[in-house]
Design a protein around this motif. Structure first.
Motif, PDB file in Angstrom:
ATOM      1  N   GLN A 114       0.822  -1.198   0.000  1.00 44.38           N
ATOM      2  CA  GLN A 114       0.000   0.000   0.000  1.00 44.38           C
ATOM      3  C   GLN A 114       0.863   1.258   0.000  1.00 44.38           C
ATOM      4  N   ALA A 115       0.536   2.173  -0.883  1.00 46.17           N
ATOM      5  CA  ALA A 115       1.110   3.518  -0.831  1.00 46.17           C
ATOM      6  C   ALA A 115       0.092   4.424  -0.143  1.00 46.17           C
ATOM      7  N   VAL A 116       0.572   5.271   0.756  1.00 44.22           N
ATOM      8  CA  VAL A 116      -0.294   6.162   1.520  1.00 44.22           C
ATOM      9  C   VAL A 116       0.037   7.600   1.136  1.00 44.22           C
ATOM     10  N   PHE A 117      -0.994   8.372   0.803  1.00 45.75           N
ATOM     11  CA  PHE A 117      -0.827   9.757   0.371  1.00 45.75           C
ATOM     12  C   PHE A 117      -1.548  10.661   1.381  1.00 45.75           C
ATOM     13  N   ILE A 118      -0.789  11.472   2.102  1.00 47.37           N
ATOM     14  CA  ILE A 118      -1.333  12.284   3.195  1.00 47.37           C
ATOM     15  C   ILE A 118      -1.211  13.759   2.842  1.00 47.37           C
ATOM     16  N   PRO A 119      -2.318  14.426   2.496  1.00 44.61           N
ATOM     17  CA  PRO A 119      -2.241  15.856   2.186  1.00 44.61           C
ATOM     18  C   PRO A 119      -2.235  16.711   3.453  1.00 44.61           C
ATOM     19  N   ILE A 120      -1.400  17.727   3.451  1.00 41.40           N
ATOM     20  CA  ILE A 120      -1.326  18.682   4.556  1.00 41.40           C
ATOM     21  C   ILE A 120      -1.748  20.042   4.020  1.00 41.40           C
ATOM     22  N   PHE A 121      -2.794  20.605   4.607  1.00 43.34           N
ATOM     23  CA  PHE A 121      -3.295  21.911   4.206  1.00 43.34           C
ATOM     24  C   PHE A 121      -2.844  22.956   5.222  1.00 43.34           C
ATOM     25  N   TYR A 122      -2.914  24.213   4.828  1.00 42.13           N
ATOM     26  CA  TYR A 122      -2.424  25.294   5.673  1.00 42.13           C
ATOM     27  C   TYR A 122      -3.555  26.272   5.965  1.00 42.13           C
ATOM     28  N   CYS A 123      -3.827  26.463   7.252  1.00 48.91           N
ATOM     29  CA  CYS A 123      -4.904  27.331   7.708  1.00 48.91           C
ATOM     30  C   CYS A 123      -4.347  28.741   7.906  1.00 48.91           C
ATOM     31  N   SER A 124      -4.847  29.680   7.141  1.00 43.19           N
ATOM     32  CA  SER A 124      -4.361  31.046   7.238  1.00 43.19           C
ATOM     33  C   SER A 124      -5.445  32.006   6.783  1.00 43.19           C
ATOM     34  N   ALA A 125      -5.509  33.161   7.447  1.00 42.21           N
ATOM     35  CA  ALA A 125      -6.436  34.203   7.024  1.00 42.21           C
ATOM     36  C   ALA A 125      -5.795  35.081   5.958  1.00 42.21           C
ATOM     37  N   GLN A 126      -4.577  34.753   5.556  1.00 38.20           N
ATOM     38  CA  GLN A 126      -3.809  35.617   4.668  1.00 38.20           C
ATOM     39  C   GLN A 126      -3.470  34.956   3.341  1.00 38.20           C
TER      40      GLN A 126
END
Length: 322
Positions: A114-126
């Motif tokens: 299994q390949a695992v793909f983990i997206p990381i998003f960035y929380c910003s008001a800017q």
């Protein structure tokens, strides 16, 4: 030998599907997030632990923007018969915090691994015209992170296009099979097309374009964050006397939907915000039926109050949960 491995894998998948408390757990606190995923492949049983410090997850009602200026990081630990592999990533900027959603993680099988793909998003008001996205990719005990950028038009649904060099990204993933590189870049092009995709909430991944994606032989069950799904999971683990998982899902419901006044606040769902006293019976069967009826009616306030009382009762009976 190969047929025996396949037979063992099939047997274990059936076990996982029949007893999904071993498959997935997620816990959300005000600034932390923990996810556990389990699957079986040619490396045997694999367990992935993900922990985010300084999580944002885009819930303005929780005043997450006040955490700007603090550190935000993610820790990955992969365990299988080969041992443990640990990976840490700390957000290099302090004007945004990390968002990670279990529903956004996708897996695909390559050569019985299994390949695992983990997206990381960035929380910003800017966020301006350029929006960031990072991906942690795991395959055969190899862990890599890549950083992507997208050029986006204004507005929540503003169109976004890749603003990164695909050749350079493929070079960063050179230790992975070419098929993984191609699938990853194709997925990026297909799924991240608007600001909403790059600045998501827990409902984003219920969209058709995410739900229709072929996840191959993923062995964990649906991990919805709908209020009725979370409350039903609390009932499920109360019934099986698993107080720890009951607590986890109750905490997630509270994090997503309960405000400081202990009132359920769910945008887009019909809820009853009455202050009526919920009668709690000593007959667990009556409580289960009543809670399920509240959930089916969309009276999540009454359902939450009753389920919360039931969890407290289960915890009092189990010293391990106190």
């Amino acid at each position: 030998m190969a047929s025996l491995v396949r037979k063992n894998i099939f047997s274990f998948l059936l076990l996982l599907l029949c007893n999904h408390q071993f498959i997935y757990a997620q816990e959300l606190n005000i600034d932390e997030l923990s996810i556990v995923k389990t699957w079986l492949d040619d490396n045997g049983e694999e367990v992935l632990y993900i922990h985010v410090e300084g999580a944002c997850n885009n819930y303005d009602s929780k005043n997450e923007f006040s955490k700007f200026g603090q550190s935000s990081s993610i820790r990955i630990k992969l365990k299988n018969r080969k041992g443990e592999k640990v990976f840490n990533y700390e957000n290099p900027t302090y004007n945004s915090t990390l968002m990670l959603y279990s529903d956004a993680i996708w897996l695909k099988e390559y050569d019985w691994l299994q390949a695992v793909f983990i997206p990381i998003f960035y929380c910003s008001a800017q966020h301006g015209a350029v929006m960031p996205l990072s991906y942690i990719i795991i395959y055969n005990n190899n862990i890599e992170i890549v950083h992507l950028r997208f050029q986006c038009k204004p507005g929540v649904f503003g169109q976004c296009t890749p603003a990164f060099n695909k050749t350079l990204i493929a070079g960063e993933l050179r230790d992975f099979p070419r098929e993984i590189q191609n699938d990853f870049l194709n997925y990026i092009n297909e799924k991240y097309t608007s600001r909403e995709d790059l600045y998501p909430n827990h409902m984003t991944f219920k969209q058709k374009k995410y739900k229709d994606y072929n996840l191959g032989s993923v062995s964990f069950v649906e991990e919805g964050s709908y209020p009725q799904t979370l409350l039903n999971k609390v009932l499920l683990y109360i019934e099986s006397n698993n107080c720890k998982l009951a607590q986890i899902y109750l905490k997630e419901f509270q994090y997503l939907y309960v405000n400081e006044s202990d009132l359920v606040n769910i945008s887009g769902f019909r809820t009853a915000l009455s202050n009526k006293k919920i009668n709690y019976s000593t007959d667990s069967e009556i409580n289960f039926i009543t809670a399920q009826q509240y959930i089916e009616k969309g009276d999540f306030q009454s359902a939450y109050q009753l389920v919360q009382q039931m969890v407290i009762k289960v915890n009092n009976k189990n010293s391990d949960c106190n």
